[in-house]
Design a protein around this motif. Sequence first.
Motif, mmCIF file in Angstrom:
data_model
loop_
_atom_site.group_PDB
_atom_site.id
_atom_site.type_symbol
_atom_site.label_atom_id
_atom_site.label_comp_id
_atom_site.label_asym_id
_atom_site.label_seq_id
_atom_site.Cartn_x
_atom_site.Cartn_y
_atom_site.Cartn_z
ATOM 1 N N ALA A 186 0.832 -1.259 -0.023
ATOM 2 C CA ALA A 186 0.125 -0.081 -0.050
ATOM 3 C C ALA A 186 0.825 1.226 -0.011
ATOM 4 O O ALA A 186 2.159 1.295 0.288
ATOM 5 N N PHE A 192 -4.291 -0.016 7.563
ATOM 6 C CA PHE A 192 -3.652 0.468 6.387
ATOM 7 C C PHE A 192 -2.195 0.616 6.713
ATOM 8 O O PHE A 192 -1.208 0.513 5.927
ATOM 9 N N ALA A 208 -0.383 -2.576 6.086
ATOM 10 C CA ALA A 208 -0.170 -2.752 4.609
ATOM 11 C C ALA A 208 0.957 -2.025 3.862
ATOM 12 O O ALA A 208 1.534 -2.307 3.128
ATOM 13 N N ARG A 260 -4.036 0.406 -2.232
ATOM 14 C CA ARG A 260 -3.498 -0.637 -1.942
ATOM 15 C C ARG A 260 -3.248 -1.304 -3.305
ATOM 16 O O ARG A 260 -3.808 -1.118 -4.227
#
Length: 152
Positions: free
Chosen positions: A50, A102, A105, A145
């Motif tokens: 991400a 997030f 990621a 992502r």
Amino acid sequence: MDPSVPSLWRRYRETEPSAPADLPAVFRFCDNQRDADACADLVVAGRKRATASSLVELERAGLRVPEAGHYAVITDWSGRARAVIRTTSVEIRKFSDVDEAFAIAEGEGDLTLEWWSAAHRAYFERVLADSGHRVDDDLQIACERFEVVMLA
């Protein structure tokens, strides 16, 4: 442009003929060599999946918000191709609404939201310093992502 960029894209297209013929976006992460190379290494290692860009930053660079299905070639600071990625999703969030999932990621630092917030606030303050925009909890962020579809 480093010759490794079109070469990697041609190689990818040989395995995926339905991919667009034109070279996609080419970019490196971050605003300095150490971080850009580290992030490219994290992509190659499978840890970074991400990335976050402020909408102001994209606008100032003349770039559109990424969209699911778009491809890009990731380079290191010197411009050498490291990977082809395909965007899987993009959510626009306020800086304060970015969550731990997030941050994980993104794959950077110690994978905590606290680390992500501090590092990204500092980054946005650097790249937006002369823009007249404040870096605060309301800053709009494109939370992208992606999946790696080919390594260099």
